[in-house]
Scaffold this motif. Structure first.
Motif, short mmCIF file in Angstrom:
data_model
loop_
_atom_site.label_atom_id
_atom_site.label_comp_id
_atom_site.label_asym_id
_atom_site.label_seq_id
_atom_site.Cartn_x
_atom_site.Cartn_y
_atom_site.Cartn_z
N PRO A 166 6.79 -1.56 -10.41
CA PRO A 166 6.10 -2.88 -10.12
C PRO A 166 5.94 -3.02 -8.59
O PRO A 166 4.98 -3.55 -8.03
N GLN A 167 7.21 -2.65 -7.94
CA GLN A 167 7.12 -2.73 -6.26
C GLN A 167 5.96 -1.71 -6.03
O GLN A 167 5.10 -2.13 -4.89
N ARG A 168 5.67 -0.74 -6.51
CA ARG A 168 4.79 0.28 -5.83
C ARG A 168 3.27 -0.48 -5.99
O ARG A 168 2.41 -0.17 -5.04
N MET A 169 3.22 -1.07 -6.96
CA MET A 169 1.64 -1.66 -7.17
C MET A 169 1.57 -2.99 -6.14
O MET A 169 0.52 -3.19 -5.67
N ARG A 170 2.71 -3.42 -5.89
CA ARG A 170 2.53 -4.39 -4.77
C ARG A 170 2.28 -4.00 -3.39
O ARG A 170 1.77 -4.54 -2.53
N ASP A 171 2.86 -2.71 -3.36
CA ASP A 171 2.49 -2.01 -2.13
C ASP A 171 1.11 -1.42 -1.92
O ASP A 171 0.60 -1.11 -0.73
N PHE A 172 0.42 -1.18 -3.04
CA PHE A 172 -0.84 -0.68 -3.12
C PHE A 172 -2.00 -1.14 -1.92
O PHE A 172 -2.57 -0.48 -1.20
N PRO A 173 -2.06 -2.56 -1.99
CA PRO A 173 -2.93 -2.93 -1.11
C PRO A 173 -2.79 -2.78 0.24
O PRO A 173 -3.64 -2.86 1.17
N SER A 174 -1.36 -2.52 0.78
CA SER A 174 -1.01 -2.03 2.18
C SER A 174 -1.61 -0.81 2.58
O SER A 174 -1.81 -0.73 3.55
N ALA A 175 -2.05 0.23 1.75
CA ALA A 175 -2.48 1.41 2.05
C ALA A 175 -3.09 2.19 0.78
O ALA A 175 -2.59 3.19 0.46
N PRO A 176 -4.08 1.52 0.24
CA PRO A 176 -4.61 2.03 -1.13
C PRO A 176 -5.36 3.33 -0.73
O PRO A 176 -5.62 4.35 -1.50
N TRP A 177 -5.69 3.70 0.42
CA TRP A 177 -6.31 5.17 0.87
C TRP A 177 -5.42 6.16 0.48
O TRP A 177 -5.94 7.17 0.24
N VAL A 178 -4.03 5.98 0.50
CA VAL A 178 -3.18 6.96 0.13
C VAL A 178 -3.19 7.66 -1.39
O VAL A 178 -3.12 8.85 -1.39
N LEU A 179 -4.02 6.95 -2.16
CA LEU A 179 -4.17 7.22 -3.55
C LEU A 179 -5.64 7.88 -3.66
O LEU A 179 -6.13 7.74 -4.76
#
Length: 442
Positions: A166-179
């Motif tokens: 779950p923490q990783r999905m909370r991290d996603f908005p910080s740098a979504p371009w990584v995916l």
């Protein structure tokens, strides 16, 4: 080429291809079986100088798809191929689908609906893919359904596995371009045009898609809702031959990307890690830069007087908050996140230092930002730094900061523990001043 009723399509599907006619055939066939009506999308196939032209493969679908074929006589690279195909697009939304990626019947509809719901606002949709093996690929080519046994954990999207916590999905908005991989992704065409499409200087394999989505993200001010990851926008990645040299080539593109974007969020990618850990590090370091600013760390006032005098005549790298105001010698550089980036100032952490040649600096002085580096990143800064400079000065301000209050941002508070850890590996001295403690490493 036009759609059957002459109106503009809602979606332009850009399919870059090179020497993969059988896979392209499977991909185009999947586009004939979409729930999105045929008149709502067009397909543009870019042939990047295939040894045997892929035009005949495309021609087989002209009676079932609104499809256009764009061929380059030479192999120009994936960026140029995508740009050439996208230049023919007429829709306001561009969807990128690799020629070895078979679309689920509902895929195009999900991309169309995402952008339609944004009502003209910019946006990026990232779909997921399953990495099929031989059984799955054979089933698709025979026109048979994919069964669950073909989609176990070994065939899943590596990005989703990496961010399952779950923490990783909370991290996603910080740098979504990584995916941001372009095998199954869409973007509004105005954003594509404003960033200039894919960087055609990146002719080798890898990272050209992350570079593109990085620029789109920062074009709009890094808003957290710009990107969306849709696990139901799924596709099936066919097996294909990948040269082992591709990994080495991708590192060349990574270095190029870091030269373009001298920022900590790209610097993080230089370390070998999972998608999820890249997201987490970018979020942590973004918060760390903000936290040490708010805590009053990194200030030039903490610099010992003798060190400040030396900087005025040295080739130095000076790292800290507001340190771009300090007098430094010719050939010096700062990493000052409080000042605009420019020729001599970058928004980096210092874990790579690739812009400096070996021995290019007399000294590296880091005021407090080193204290926010993760335990695996501090050694990278020190070992690489001592290849670039004769010595490193770690300055720790005498500012009363509650280490626990900064969590989860990391902060070195116990200098005795740090010195004991580093002492076996460096020639090290510690000097205490009124405003700071100075740790010298050679």
């Amino acid at each position: 080429m036009s759609t059957t009723n002459g109106r503009r399509p809602a979606l332009s599907v850009v399919v870059p291809a090179h020497n993969n006619g059988a896979a392209l055939d499977a991909t185009l066939h999947s586009l004939t079986r979409q729930t999105l009506p045929r008149d709502d999308f067009e397909v543009i196939v870019g042939d990047d100088g295939s040894t045997v032209a892929l035009g005949p493969v495309v021609d087989r679908y002209r009676d079932r798809l609104a499809v256009e074929y764009v061929r380059s006589d030479t192999n120009r690279g994936r960026s140029a191929n995508r740009n050439a195909a996208a230049a023919r697009a007429r829709a306001d939304t561009l969807m990128f689908l690799d020629a070895d990626t078979v679309a689920h019947p509902g895929l195009l509809e999900r991309h169309r609906d995402f952008h339609a719901d944004r009502a003209g606002r910019p946006g990026v949709l990232l779909g997921q893919r399953y990495d099929l093996d031989w059984a799955g690929a054979d089933a698709l080519r025979r026109g048979e359904p994919i069964v669950p046994a073909m989609l176990d954990a070994e065939r899943g999207d590596p990005r989703l596995e990496d961010i399952a916590h779950p923490q990783r999905m909370r991290d996603f908005p910080s740098a979504p371009w990584v995916l941001g991989l372009t095998h199954n992704a869409s973007v509004d065409r105005p954003s594509f045009r404003r960033v200039g499409g894919f960087d055609e200087a990146m002719v080798k394999w890898g990272f050209e898609d992350l570079d593109f989505f990085y620029r789109v993200f920062h074009l709009h001010g890094a808003p957290p809702e710009l990107f969306h990851l849709d696990v139901d926008a799924c596709s099936y990645h066919l097996p294909h031959f990948r040269r082992t040299t591709n990994g080495l080539a991708s590192m060349d593109n990574m270095k190029y990307m870091l030269r373009k974007h001298l920022r900590y969020d790209v610097e993080v990618l230089y370390a070998i890690n999972t998608f999820g850990r890249h997201l987490g590090r970018i979020r942590l370091y973004r918060d760390a830069i903000d936290a040490y600013r708010r805590a009053g760390l990194g200030r030039p006032a903490a610099l010992p007087a003798m060190l400040r005098e030396e900087l005025a005549t040295s080739r130095a790298l000076l790292i800290g908050h507001g340190v771009s105001t300090v007098d430094v010698g010719a050939g010096s550089h700062t990493f000052d996140h409080a000042a605009p980036p420019g020729d001599t100032n970058s928004h980096l952490l210092g874990t790579v230092l690739q812009q400096f040649k070996t021995g290019a600096l007399d000294v590296i002085v880091n005021v407090d930002l080193w204290r926010c580096l993760l335990p695996e990143d501090l050694p990278a800064f020190l070992t690489r730094g001592l290849l670039k400079a004769d010595r490193i000065e770690l300055v720790a301000s005498h500012v009363d900061v509650d280490q626990r209050a900064l969590l989860p941002v990391p902060l070195v508070a116990d200098l005795d523990y740090l010195v004991d850890m580093l002492n076996p590996h460096f020639a090290l001295t510690v000097t205490t001043h009124d405003a700071a403690t100075q740790i010298t490493l050679r």
